[in-house]
Design a protein around this motif. Structure first.
Motif, PDB file in Angstrom:
ATOM      1  N   ALA A   1     -18.743   6.249  -3.352  1.00 19.25           N
ATOM      2  CA  ALA A   1     -17.464   5.674  -2.918  1.00 19.25           C
ATOM      3  C   ALA A   1     -16.947   6.455  -1.718  1.00 19.25           C
ATOM      4  O   ALA A   1     -17.314   7.612  -1.519  1.00 19.25           O
ATOM      5  N   ASP A   2     -16.123   5.783  -0.921  1.00 16.43           N
ATOM      6  CA  ASP A   2     -15.401   6.459   0.155  1.00 16.43           C
ATOM      7  C   ASP A   2     -13.940   6.552  -0.264  1.00 16.43           C
ATOM      8  O   ASP A   2     -13.428   5.674  -0.969  1.00 16.43           O
ATOM      9  N   TYR A   3     -13.270   7.607   0.190  1.00 16.24           N
ATOM     10  CA  TYR A   3     -11.851   7.774  -0.131  1.00 16.24           C
ATOM     11  C   TYR A   3     -11.073   7.736   1.167  1.00 16.24           C
ATOM     12  O   TYR A   3     -11.260   8.603   2.022  1.00 16.24           O
ATOM     13  N   LEU A   4     -10.234   6.723   1.300  1.00 15.84           N
ATOM     14  CA  LEU A   4      -9.450   6.585   2.532  1.00 15.84           C
ATOM     15  C   LEU A   4      -8.034   7.076   2.280  1.00 15.84           C
ATOM     16  O   LEU A   4      -7.327   6.541   1.416  1.00 15.84           O
ATOM     17  N   PHE A   5      -7.659   8.102   3.009  1.00 17.94           N
ATOM     18  CA  PHE A   5      -6.318   8.672   2.886  1.00 17.94           C
ATOM     19  C   PHE A   5      -5.440   8.077   3.977  1.00 17.94           C
ATOM     20  O   PHE A   5      -5.802   8.117   5.162  1.00 17.94           O
ATOM     21  N   PHE A   6      -4.276   7.538   3.596  1.00 17.88           N
ATOM     22  CA  PHE A   6      -3.294   7.042   4.558  1.00 17.88           C
ATOM     23  C   PHE A   6      -2.010   7.835   4.333  1.00 17.88           C
ATOM     24  O   PHE A   6      -1.447   7.808   3.232  1.00 17.88           O
ATOM     25  N   ILE A   7      -1.560   8.523   5.347  1.00 20.10           N
ATOM     26  CA  ILE A   7      -0.381   9.387   5.189  1.00 20.10           C
ATOM     27  C   ILE A   7       0.658   8.970   6.221  1.00 20.10           C
ATOM     28  O   ILE A   7       0.358   8.928   7.422  1.00 20.10           O
ATOM     29  N   ASP A   8       1.851   8.668   5.742  1.00 16.79           N
ATOM     30  CA  ASP A   8       2.901   8.186   6.652  1.00 16.79           C
ATOM     31  C   ASP A   8       3.766   9.352   7.131  1.00 16.79           C
ATOM     32  O   ASP A   8       4.648   9.816   6.414  1.00 16.79           O
ATOM     33  N   HIS A   9       3.520   9.798   8.355  1.00 13.39           N
ATOM     34  CA  HIS A   9       4.321  10.888   8.914  1.00 13.39           C
ATOM     35  C   HIS A   9       5.534  10.363   9.669  1.00 13.39           C
ATOM     36  O   HIS A   9       6.357  11.147  10.128  1.00 13.39           O
ATOM     37  N   ALA A  10       5.618   9.044   9.845  1.00 13.83           N
ATOM     38  CA  ALA A  10       6.703   8.496  10.663  1.00 13.83           C
ATOM     39  C   ALA A  10       7.865   8.001   9.806  1.00 13.83           C
ATOM     40  O   ALA A  10       8.959   7.757  10.312  1.00 13.83           O
ATOM     41  N   GLY A  11       7.628   7.826   8.532  1.00 15.30           N
ATOM     42  CA  GLY A  11       8.719   7.427   7.636  1.00 15.30           C
ATOM     43  C   GLY A  11       9.007   5.941   7.652  1.00 15.30           C
ATOM     44  O   GLY A  11      10.034   5.502   7.153  1.00 15.30           O
ATOM     45  N   HIS A  12       8.086   5.125   8.201  1.00 13.19           N
ATOM     46  CA  HIS A  12       8.363   3.681   8.213  1.00 13.19           C
ATOM     47  C   HIS A  12       7.516   2.899   7.215  1.00 13.19           C
ATOM     48  O   HIS A  12       7.684   1.715   7.041  1.00 13.19           O
ATOM     49  N   GLY A  13       6.583   3.562   6.558  1.00 14.25           N
ATOM     50  CA  GLY A  13       5.705   2.858   5.619  1.00 14.25           C
ATOM     51  C   GLY A  13       4.779   1.912   6.366  1.00 14.25           C
ATOM     52  O   GLY A  13       4.933   1.691   7.573  1.00 14.25           O
ATOM     53  N   ALA A  14       3.797   1.360   5.674  1.00 13.30           N
ATOM     54  CA  ALA A  14       2.874   0.436   6.347  1.00 13.30           C
ATOM     55  C   ALA A  14       2.062  -0.328   5.314  1.00 13.30           C
ATOM     56  O   ALA A  14       1.965   0.064   4.142  1.00 13.30           O
ATOM     57  N   GLU A  15       1.525  -1.430   5.769  1.00 17.83           N
ATOM     58  CA  GLU A  15       0.641  -2.277   4.978  1.00 17.83           C
ATOM     59  C   GLU A  15      -0.705  -2.241   5.706  1.00 17.83           C
ATOM     60  O   GLU A  15      -0.774  -2.628   6.881  1.00 17.83           O
ATOM     61  N   ILE A  16      -1.741  -1.745   5.086  1.00 15.40           N
ATOM     62  CA  ILE A  16      -2.991  -1.524   5.820  1.00 15.40           C
ATOM     63  C   ILE A  16      -4.148  -2.209   5.095  1.00 15.40           C
ATOM     64  O   ILE A  16      -4.260  -2.104   3.861  1.00 15.40           O
ATOM     65  N   PRO A  17      -5.014  -2.896   5.840  1.00 21.04           N
ATOM     66  CA  PRO A  17      -6.135  -3.573   5.194  1.00 21.04           C
ATOM     67  C   PRO A  17      -7.002  -2.596   4.394  1.00 21.04           C
ATOM     68  O   PRO A  17      -7.393  -1.550   4.925  1.00 21.04           O
ATOM     69  N   ALA A  18      -7.250  -2.910   3.154  1.00 21.33           N
ATOM     70  CA  ALA A  18      -8.103  -2.067   2.305  1.00 21.33           C
ATOM     71  C   ALA A  18      -8.414  -2.830   1.019  1.00 21.33           C
ATOM     72  O   ALA A  18      -7.661  -3.730   0.626  1.00 21.33           O
ATOM     73  N   ASP A  19      -9.496  -2.437   0.390  1.00 22.04           N
ATOM     74  CA  ASP A  19      -9.849  -3.013  -0.909  1.00 22.04           C
ATOM     75  C   ASP A  19     -10.383  -1.907  -1.798  1.00 22.04           C
ATOM     76  O   ASP A  19     -11.125  -1.049  -1.318  1.00 22.04           O
ATOM     77  N   GLY A  20     -10.013  -1.922  -3.046  1.00 20.50           N
ATOM     78  CA  GLY A  20     -10.537  -0.907  -3.961  1.00 20.50           C
ATOM     79  C   GLY A  20      -9.477  -0.542  -4.985  1.00 20.50           C
ATOM     80  O   GLY A  20      -8.760  -1.399  -5.495  1.00 20.50           O
ATOM     81  N   ILE A  21      -9.365   0.765  -5.256  1.00 26.69           N
ATOM     82  CA  ILE A  21      -8.348   1.248  -6.198  1.00 26.69           C
ATOM     83  C   ILE A  21      -7.507   2.293  -5.465  1.00 26.69           C
ATOM     84  O   ILE A  21      -8.057   3.189  -4.818  1.00 26.69           O
TER      85      ILE A  21
ATOM     86  N   ARG B   1      -9.896   4.289  -3.089  1.00 25.97           N
ATOM     87  CA  ARG B   1     -11.336   4.444  -3.335  1.00 25.97           C
ATOM     88  C   ARG B   1     -12.008   3.119  -2.975  1.00 25.97           C
ATOM     89  O   ARG B   1     -11.688   2.079  -3.541  1.00 25.97           O
ATOM     90  N   GLU B   2     -12.897   3.190  -1.999  1.00 31.49           N
ATOM     91  CA  GLU B   2     -13.652   1.995  -1.633  1.00 31.49           C
ATOM     92  C   GLU B   2     -15.082   2.196  -2.099  1.00 31.49           C
ATOM     93  O   GLU B   2     -15.724   3.186  -1.729  1.00 31.49           O
ATOM     94  N   GLN B   3     -15.551   1.266  -2.870  1.00 30.31           N
ATOM     95  CA  GLN B   3     -16.913   1.369  -3.381  1.00 30.31           C
ATOM     96  C   GLN B   3     -17.889   1.133  -2.231  1.00 30.31           C
ATOM     97  O   GLN B   3     -17.619   0.309  -1.367  1.00 30.31           O
ATOM     98  N   VAL B   4     -18.959   1.876  -2.172  1.00 32.57           N
ATOM     99  CA  VAL B   4     -19.951   1.573  -1.146  1.00 32.57           C
ATOM    100  C   VAL B   4     -21.083   0.786  -1.800  1.00 32.57           C
ATOM    101  O   VAL B   4     -21.286   0.870  -3.012  1.00 32.57           O
ATOM    102  N   ALA B   5     -21.778  -0.002  -0.966  1.00 33.39           N
ATOM    103  CA  ALA B   5     -22.761  -0.932  -1.519  1.00 33.39           C
ATOM    104  C   ALA B   5     -23.828  -0.212  -2.343  1.00 33.39           C
ATOM    105  O   ALA B   5     -24.145  -0.588  -3.460  1.00 33.39           O
TER     106      ALA B   5
END
Ligand code: GAL
Length: 678
Positions: free
Chosen positions: A626-646, A669-673
């Motif tokens: 699996a890959d682990y994608l970390f999204f961290i909001d340093h700007a304080g505006h939040g976001a909606e980001i394309p992703a699939d997994g848990i 967590r994105e599962q890899v093939a």
């Protein structure tokens, strides 16, 4: 680095420096209960306990440490047991006053704080190995001990000592380096200049305060010696511990952060079983999240790409800056999870319980002065839960295709006195280039100039490489020749490993790869700037540096539009072998630099991890299946980001897109093939 001696803890480690000896024993039981409540799994103990562990020479009192380790073990908390050698007791200095360090001006410092000893003192070495050996013998088989924490932040306060003992050690180091050949030293140091020729090894001194500018190579060899001298203290202690406890890994906490430049960690890292680092924010840095990311990437690279531990940072304010700012809401969590994103497999703080006495009484801690009725405590408990939820991230790595060249020798040499400009700061120049990549979400490794495996990168950047040896220059040339893209910053390749100018035109070692020839340097005065024109954003400007350059095969992508160098190339692009080499001969404003680097990386085919809105940090850790994608909001505006997994922090499935809360963090967590294998 040893493969056998790994830290064997489940999940991500969590904890801090624990100094129970500074508190009455009644407090210890409460500590245990609160550590459990916060999810603490490992603490560093005994770091500054020498005076209590060894009340007089060779007389030990382990009663307190026995109880502490027992208590930790009973509560399922591992110990990172320190050798207390960063703070020798007063009795030691009374017996060995010659072990006190002497500064550049010849002033002998006094004991009474910490790390005030001469690194070359035989008495210090013997005493340090004595207490390390006694601890090793007593606790080698203790079930609580998971790791040795050797010393603390080598070189933090005493990287250099200018006493006679250090002078003798320096001479020995030089004799070994120059094969006992004084002529070789005279040649390397260029001592025909200013009547500095040495006829006898005994004439050579540390670079003590003197009337005019010091010899650059003398200075540089001194910095190398000082780093090696401390390293030999580390390896000596490590070997004592290893002999007694062959399976327990040893670490020492590095200080890969702004302004600390005393040690060549490329030489240190392979000697550690586990690489660990300390990182603190600078109150005045408006983008300290970039500093965290940079240091994390550098530490991971020092660890050979393997995970590392964050041994110290702060829950809130520190106490050693002119004004010590508290963290903003959510900042502590973002900081900690950013370290994890950049490869940390454990997060620890200085320190567990805020002190009520001593020089660090105003330093934040996991358990603040206010106790559990505090925001920081709530954040500490939350972080414990977060790290628990991220346990499976442990062991995953980074898939960077861009490398930045980092070299302590180049840094030391460029920042020495009597340069064309005294305004050049290595770490600032590197960060200037790192920042736009970070903002774009591009993963970065750091490499030494002579890294053997550059071909695994698509793009290599050398923002500031004033000094480079022939092997380093040849490695970078081969990388381009084989099809890689290299971008070089100004005043690079200027001198060889002895600080001798590479003759025949600038930028010496890289002239041929870059297809340019410079004949004169034009550093800019403070406040002075130049306008740039060409294939760059309109209104582009530059400061700090310029040079008169002509093309010898490269194309000019941008030129100076005004000033004495109007019309002269400032940014060039050269096809060399099957690759491309760029030269940025000046220091553009940040927006222009970002645009230049964007073009360079796009041409090199390097894509961001994911398109994200401004202010969102995106980092990928790569696991086995699996890959682990970390999204961290340093700007304080939040976001909606394309992703699939848990999304691991909430445990919720993610379909199509993940919500990053305002000022918060999401880890998907994105599962890899197919499983990638260990
Ligand atoms: C580190 C040191 C710790 C503590 C901390 C305070 O440099 O290792 O012992 O002093 O700073 O920020």
């Amino acid at each position: 680095m040893s493969t056998e001696r790994r830290l064997r803890l489940p999940g991500l480690a969590y904890g801090g420096d624990y100094n129970p000896e500074q508190w009455p024993e009644e407090v210890w039981a409460q500590d245990m209960a609160l550590m459990r409540a916060a999810g603490v799994t490992m603490v560093s103990v005994g770091i500054f306990s020498w005076a209590l562990l060894e009340p007089s020479q060779g007389v030990y009192d382990f009663s307190r440490m026995d109880k502490i380790l027992e208590l930790l073990h009973d509560h399922g908390i591992a110990a990172d047991l320190a050798t207390p050698t960063a703070a020798p007791p007063a009795w030691f200095f009374r017996a060995h006053p010659a072990a006190l360090p002497v500064d550049r001006d010849g002033r002998t410092l006094s004991y009474g704080s910490r790390q005030t000893f001469c690194p070359s003192s035989p008495a210090y070495r013997a005493a340090a190995l004595g207490i390390a050996g006694a601890l090793a013998e007593r606790y080698a088989d203790h079930p609580a001990v998971a790791m040795w924490h050797v010393h603390n932040e080598y070189g933090c306060h005493n990287a250099e000592c200018f006493c006679d003992t250090s002078a003798a050690a320096f001479r020995n180091w030089l004799r070994a380096k120059y094969g006992n050949d004084l002529d070789a030293l005279n040649d390397a140091w260029g001592t025909a200049f200013w009547s500095q020729w040495y006829y006898d090894w005994a004439e050579i001194l540390p670079p003590r305060a003197t009337g005019a500018d010091p010899n650059p190579t003398h200075q540089l060899d001194w910095r190398r010696f000082c780093s090696d001298e401390l390293l030999s203290l580390f390896t000596a202690e490590r070997d004592v511990l290893r002999r007694a406890a062959p399976a327990i890994p040893a670490t020492t906490n590095f200080m890969v952060m702004h302004n600390f430049d005393a040690l060549d960690y490329w030489r240190w890292a392979p000697e550690l079983d586990v690489v660990s680092n300390d990182h603190y924010l600078r109150s005045t840095d408006p983008e300290s999240q970039i500093d965290i990311a940079l240091s994390g990437d550098l530490v991971r690279s020092l660890a050979g790409g393997r995970p590392w531990l964050l041994m110290e940072h702060s829950t809130g304010a520190v106490n050693w800056q002119p004004v010590n700012r508290a963290k903003t809401p959510g900042e502590m969590r973002r900081n900690a999870l950013a370290h994890v994103a950049h490869g940390a497999d454990g997060i620890a703080y200085f320190q567990w319980r805020a002190a009520k006495a001593g020089a660090e009484q105003w330093h934040s801690a996991m358990l603040p002065h206010a106790g559990t009725d505090s925001q920081i405590w709530q954040d500490v408990v939350q972080l414990g839960a977060d790290l628990g939820a991220l346990a499976e991230v442990r062991g995953s790595t980074s898939p960077a295709r861009v490398a930045i060249v980092w070299d302590w020798n180049a840094r030391w040499a460029m920042e020495a006195p009597s340069q064309p400009s005294g305004a050049l700061r290595f770490q600032d120049l590197v960060r200037d280039w790192y920042a736009p990549l970070w903002k774009a979400g591009v993963a970065v490794d750091f490499v030494r100039p002579d890294a053997p495996d550059l071909d695994r990168y698509q793009l290599v950047l050398a923002p500031s490489l004033y000094l480079v040896d022939d092997a380093g220059a040849a490695g970078l040339a081969a990388f381009v020749e084989h099809g890689g893209t290299l971008a070089v910053g100004f005043h690079s390749g200027a001198v060889d490993e002895n600080c001798h100018v590479r003759l025949g035109g600038y930028p010496g070692a890289f002239r041929e790869i870059l297809g340019v020839h410079g004949d004169e340097l034009f550093p800019l005065l403070p406040g002075q700037s130049l306008t740039l024109a060409g294939q760059i954003p309109p209104g582009a400007s530059a400061d700090l540096w310029s040079e008169r350059l002509r093309l010898t095969g490269a194309q000019a992508v941008a030129t100076y539009a005004d000033g004495p160098l109007a019309g002269v190339p400032a940014l060039t692009r050269h096809t060399y072998g099957s690759g491309t080499a760029w030269y940025l001969a000046t220091h553009p404003d940040p927006a222009t630099l970002a645009a230049v680097l964007q073009r360079i990386r796009q041409e090199a085919g390097v894509r961001p991890e994911r398109e994200v809105p401004d202010g969102i940090e995106v980092v990928r850790r790569r696991g086995t299946d699996a890959d682990y994608l970390f999204f961290i909001d340093h700007a304080g505006h939040g976001a909606e980001i394309p992703a699939d997994g848990i999304e691991l922090l909430t445990g919720k499935p993610v379909t199509g897109s993940v919500t990053v809360p305002e000022g918060g963090v999401a880890v998907v967590r994105e599962q890899v093939a197919e499983a990638r294998g260990a």
